[in-house]
Scaffold this motif. Sequence first.
Motif, PDB file in Angstrom:
ATOM      1  N   TRP A 181       0.838  -1.200   0.000  1.00 13.93           N
ATOM      2  CA  TRP A 181       0.000   0.000   0.000  1.00 13.93           C
ATOM      3  C   TRP A 181       0.874   1.251   0.000  1.00 13.93           C
ATOM      4  CZ3 TRP A 181      -0.914   4.420   2.710  1.00 13.93           C
ATOM      5  CH2 TRP A 181      -2.151   5.065   2.505  1.00 13.93           C
ATOM      6  N   ASP A 182       1.928   1.236   0.794  1.00 12.69           N
ATOM      7  CA  ASP A 182       2.834   2.392   0.872  1.00 12.69           C
ATOM      8  C   ASP A 182       3.510   2.658  -0.466  1.00 12.69           C
ATOM      9  OD1 ASP A 182       2.229   2.779   3.527  1.00 12.69           O
ATOM     10  OD2 ASP A 182       3.926   1.623   4.277  1.00 12.69           O
ATOM     11  N   LYS A 183       3.832   1.589  -1.203  1.00 15.21           N
ATOM     12  CA  LYS A 183       4.469   1.766  -2.510  1.00 15.21           C
ATOM     13  C   LYS A 183       3.508   2.424  -3.496  1.00 15.21           C
ATOM     14  CE  LYS A 183       7.571  -2.213  -2.039  1.00 15.21           C
ATOM     15  NZ  LYS A 183       7.908  -3.577  -2.547  1.00 15.21           N
ATOM     16  N   GLN A 184       2.225   2.040  -3.394  1.00 18.56           N
ATOM     17  CA  GLN A 184       1.221   2.590  -4.298  1.00 18.56           C
ATOM     18  C   GLN A 184       0.761   3.982  -3.883  1.00 18.56           C
ATOM     19  OE1 GLN A 184      -1.955  -0.270  -4.528  1.00 18.56           O
ATOM     20  NE2 GLN A 184      -0.581  -1.956  -5.068  1.00 18.56           N
ATOM     21  N   ASN A 185       0.983   4.327  -2.616  1.00 15.57           N
ATOM     22  CA  ASN A 185       0.570   5.642  -2.095  1.00 15.57           C
ATOM     23  C   ASN A 185       1.750   6.278  -1.369  1.00 15.57           C
ATOM     24  OD1 ASN A 185      -2.646   5.479  -2.381  1.00 15.57           O
ATOM     25  ND2 ASN A 185      -1.889   3.499  -1.701  1.00 15.57           N
ATOM     26  N   PRO A 186       2.698   6.842  -2.124  1.00 20.77           N
ATOM     27  CA  PRO A 186       3.909   7.420  -1.530  1.00 20.77           C
ATOM     28  C   PRO A 186       3.589   8.465  -0.459  1.00 20.77           C
ATOM     29  CG  PRO A 186       4.092   7.327  -3.915  1.00 20.77           C
ATOM     30  CD  PRO A 186       2.670   7.011  -3.582  1.00 20.77           C
ATOM     31  N   GLU A 187       4.388   8.473   0.574  1.00 16.41           N
ATOM     32  CA  GLU A 187       4.198   9.423   1.667  1.00 16.41           C
ATOM     33  C   GLU A 187       4.617  10.835   1.236  1.00 16.41           C
ATOM     34  OE1 GLU A 187       5.643  10.081   6.320  1.00 16.41           O
ATOM     35  OE2 GLU A 187       6.404   8.399   5.128  1.00 16.41           O
ATOM     36  N   PRO A 188       3.728  11.809   1.364  1.00 14.74           N
ATOM     37  CA  PRO A 188       4.085  13.197   1.004  1.00 14.74           C
ATOM     38  C   PRO A 188       5.158  13.743   1.941  1.00 14.74           C
ATOM     39  CG  PRO A 188       1.702  12.913   1.161  1.00 14.74           C
ATOM     40  CD  PRO A 188       2.329  11.699   1.791  1.00 14.74           C
ATOM     41  N   ASP A 189       5.916  14.707   1.428  1.00 12.40           N
ATOM     42  CA  ASP A 189       6.937  15.348   2.242  1.00 12.40           C
ATOM     43  C   ASP A 189       6.263  16.205   3.314  1.00 12.40           C
ATOM     44  OD1 ASP A 189       8.785  17.739   2.929  1.00 12.40           O
ATOM     45  OD2 ASP A 189      10.127  16.260   2.009  1.00 12.40           O
ATOM     46  N   LYS A 190       6.524  15.897   4.564  1.00 12.57           N
ATOM     47  CA  LYS A 190       5.845  16.590   5.655  1.00 12.57           C
ATOM     48  C   LYS A 190       6.213  18.065   5.714  1.00 12.57           C
ATOM     49  CE  LYS A 190       4.808  16.094  10.582  1.00 12.57           C
ATOM     50  NZ  LYS A 190       5.058  15.295  11.816  1.00 12.57           N
ATOM     51  N   ALA A 191       7.476  18.361   5.424  1.00 16.23           N
ATOM     52  CA  ALA A 191       7.922  19.753   5.499  1.00 16.23           C
ATOM     53  C   ALA A 191       7.336  20.591   4.367  1.00 16.23           C
ATOM     54  CB  ALA A 191       9.449  19.808   5.453  1.00 16.23           C
ATOM     55  N   ALA A 192       7.270  20.013   3.169  1.00 15.04           N
ATOM     56  CA  ALA A 192       6.778  20.760   2.010  1.00 15.04           C
ATOM     57  C   ALA A 192       5.256  20.784   1.921  1.00 15.04           C
ATOM     58  CB  ALA A 192       7.360  20.166   0.718  1.00 15.04           C
ATOM     59  N   ASP A 193       4.616  19.774   2.467  1.00 14.51           N
ATOM     60  CA  ASP A 193       3.155  19.664   2.350  1.00 14.51           C
ATOM     61  C   ASP A 193       2.596  19.033   3.631  1.00 14.51           C
ATOM     62  OD1 ASP A 193       0.547  19.492   1.562  1.00 14.51           O
ATOM     63  OD2 ASP A 193       0.874  18.032  -0.048  1.00 14.51           O
ATOM     64  N   SER A 194       2.546  19.813   4.681  1.00  6.88           N
ATOM     65  CA  SER A 194       2.111  19.297   5.989  1.00  6.88           C
ATOM     66  C   SER A 194       0.660  18.820   5.959  1.00  6.88           C
ATOM     67  CB  SER A 194       2.272  20.371   7.074  1.00  6.88           C
ATOM     68  OG  SER A 194       1.504  21.523   6.759  1.00  6.88           O
ATOM     69  N   LYS A 195      -0.222  19.566   5.226  1.00  7.15           N
ATOM     70  CA  LYS A 195      -1.625  19.183   5.156  1.00  7.15           C
ATOM     71  C   LYS A 195      -1.782  17.869   4.379  1.00  7.15           C
ATOM     72  CE  LYS A 195      -6.068  19.890   5.746  1.00  7.15           C
ATOM     73  NZ  LYS A 195      -6.625  18.776   4.945  1.00  7.15           N
ATOM     74  N   GLY A 196      -1.041  17.774   3.265  1.00  6.43           N
ATOM     75  CA  GLY A 196      -1.095  16.543   2.478  1.00  6.43           C
ATOM     76  C   GLY A 196      -0.587  15.356   3.271  1.00  6.43           C
ATOM     77  N   HIS A 197       0.463  15.586   4.066  1.00  5.30           N
ATOM     78  CA  HIS A 197       1.026  14.507   4.889  1.00  5.30           C
ATOM     79  C   HIS A 197       0.048  14.109   5.986  1.00  5.30           C
ATOM     80  CE1 HIS A 197       3.577  12.544   7.918  1.00  5.30           C
ATOM     81  NE2 HIS A 197       4.337  12.191   6.885  1.00  5.30           N
ATOM     82  N   GLU A 198      -0.640  15.096   6.537  1.00  4.83           N
ATOM     83  CA  GLU A 198      -1.635  14.811   7.581  1.00  4.83           C
ATOM     84  C   GLU A 198      -2.781  13.974   7.016  1.00  4.83           C
ATOM     85  OE1 GLU A 198      -4.793  17.263  10.438  1.00  4.83           O
ATOM     86  OE2 GLU A 198      -3.091  18.311   9.527  1.00  4.83           O
ATOM     87  N   ASP A 199      -3.259  14.346   5.823  1.00  4.67           N
ATOM     88  CA  ASP A 199      -4.335  13.584   5.183  1.00  4.67           C
ATOM     89  C   ASP A 199      -3.883  12.168   4.861  1.00  4.67           C
ATOM     90  OD1 ASP A 199      -5.943  15.789   5.329  1.00  4.67           O
ATOM     91  OD2 ASP A 199      -5.569  16.445   3.268  1.00  4.67           O
ATOM     92  N   TRP A 200      -2.651  12.047   4.354  1.00  9.02           N
ATOM     93  CA  TRP A 200      -2.099  10.729   4.015  1.00  9.02           C
ATOM     94  C   TRP A 200      -1.999   9.839   5.248  1.00  9.02           C
ATOM     95  CZ3 TRP A 200       2.252   8.081   5.629  1.00  9.02           C
ATOM     96  CH2 TRP A 200       2.628   6.963   4.873  1.00  9.02           C
ATOM     97  N   THR A 201      -1.522  10.430   6.343  1.00  9.56           N
ATOM     98  CA  THR A 201      -1.378   9.669   7.588  1.00  9.56           C
ATOM     99  C   THR A 201      -2.730   9.176   8.094  1.00  9.56           C
ATOM    100  OG1 THR A 201       0.572  10.973   8.224  1.00  9.56           O
ATOM    101  CG2 THR A 201      -0.570   9.757   9.978  1.00  9.56           C
ATOM    102  N   LYS A 202      -3.721  10.043   8.021  1.00  9.18           N
ATOM    103  CA  LYS A 202      -5.067   9.673   8.464  1.00  9.18           C
ATOM    104  C   LYS A 202      -5.621   8.542   7.615  1.00  9.18           C
ATOM    105  CE  LYS A 202      -9.740  11.530   9.143  1.00  9.18           C
ATOM    106  NZ  LYS A 202     -10.616  12.726   9.010  1.00  9.18           N
ATOM    107  N   LYS A 203      -5.463   8.679   6.293  1.00 11.18           N
ATOM    108  CA  LYS A 203      -5.969   7.652   5.399  1.00 11.18           C
ATOM    109  C   LYS A 203      -5.242   6.334   5.590  1.00 11.18           C
ATOM    110  CE  LYS A 203      -9.436   9.318   3.537  1.00 11.18           C
ATOM    111  NZ  LYS A 203     -10.737   8.673   3.803  1.00 11.18           N
ATOM    112  N   ARG A 204      -3.945   6.422   5.822  1.00 13.20           N
ATOM    113  CA  ARG A 204      -3.164   5.196   6.026  1.00 13.20           C
ATOM    114  C   ARG A 204      -3.637   4.458   7.282  1.00 13.20           C
ATOM    115  NH1 ARG A 204       1.123   2.531   8.159  1.00 13.20           N
ATOM    116  NH2 ARG A 204       2.455   1.410   6.658  1.00 13.20           N
ATOM    117  N   GLU A 205      -3.901   5.214   8.331  1.00 15.16           N
ATOM    118  CA  GLU A 205      -4.384   4.602   9.572  1.00 15.16           C
ATOM    119  C   GLU A 205      -5.746   3.944   9.356  1.00 15.16           C
ATOM    120  OE1 GLU A 205      -4.383   7.803  12.335  1.00 15.16           O
ATOM    121  OE2 GLU A 205      -2.212   7.706  12.718  1.00 15.16           O
ATOM    122  N   GLU A 206      -6.606   4.613   8.590  1.00 15.18           N
ATOM    123  CA  GLU A 206      -7.934   4.060   8.310  1.00 15.18           C
ATOM    124  C   GLU A 206      -7.826   2.762   7.508  1.00 15.18           C
ATOM    125  OE1 GLU A 206     -10.055   7.107   6.305  1.00 15.18           O
ATOM    126  OE2 GLU A 206     -10.386   8.329   8.102  1.00 15.18           O
TER     127      GLU A 206
END
Length: 323
Positions: A181-206
């Motif tokens: 799943w991680d390979k298909q949904n690369p983790e956004p750069d937290k420093a460059a896109d904190s909101k995108g990283h937050e959304d990704w983290t939430k979705k990954r947990e779900e």
Amino acid sequence: MVLPIIAAVGAAGIEGGSAVIAGGTVAAVGAEAVGAGAMEAVKAVEAVAVTAEKGVTGAALRVANFVEQGLEKVKQGAHPQGILEKLSNIPEVIPENFDITATVVKPEVTIPVPQNTEVTSEAQKFIDQKTETSLAKWDEEHHVPDKNRDPEAYKQWCQDRWQAEQDFIVDTKTDLIMQDWDKQNPEPDKAADSKGHEDWTKKREEQKSKLKDEVKKETKKQKESEMAEVMEKINRLKMLYQERMDIIEGIKAVKGKPEKTEQDKIDLAKFQVRKSELDTAIKILETDLKSRAGRAAPLVTLTIMTALMSMMIYKIGQEQGTF
């Protein structure tokens, strides 16, 4: 031609499809309305990664550029005439009342839930090895009660270990599948896109939570099947023992007669042959269960040995004074 294309995509749409900028993702135009050529253009659109909050107009222009790059491919294909007409009749200027930010929406991002919980043989070996290692550590941390002095405590320990094994399997298998799943949904750069990283983290947990539930159900079903297979053999053994006991009673009855008729002699011979057949079947089944007990989890071993012991005691009791 760039800005008119934005207007057409943002305001008019393309027969059943829509392009939406959301958290850096552009949704695809409806596949049934466009053919293979149009989908190539759509793939180009999907390749754009932008942040909705930052530079909306610039992001839209980049999207438009990608659309324009695929436009000729769309026209070259055999597509519904309505699409080509709509693309050909785009006005050369954007209407004054057209708000390009209207195309910027934030729908809830839906990432497919991993449904396939199957793994390769190599992955299964890894899961088994990791589970064994975890169980070895668990054994070190959980003292084994003496099964003779405190059988109830030992039984509870076996049940706890049985559950711990399932938990280790579930955790290891879930983490392993989530790697794909991680390979298909690369983790956004937290420093460059904190909101995108937050959304990704939430979705990954779900998604991990949903996947874990599926793996847990599957693992529980497998363990229940393992125990059910053992219980089926034990119940079969009980039936054989019961028939053997009935045969023994028949032998006792015939032998107890002061005078035996020819029919009694025939019945006695049949009883003895059947008893011999049952003894062989029982021995084979007991050997199989003992072999399984030697390599099974403690709870399975306890279940098997308890059943064998109880049947053996009953067998001895039935046979006393028989021969």
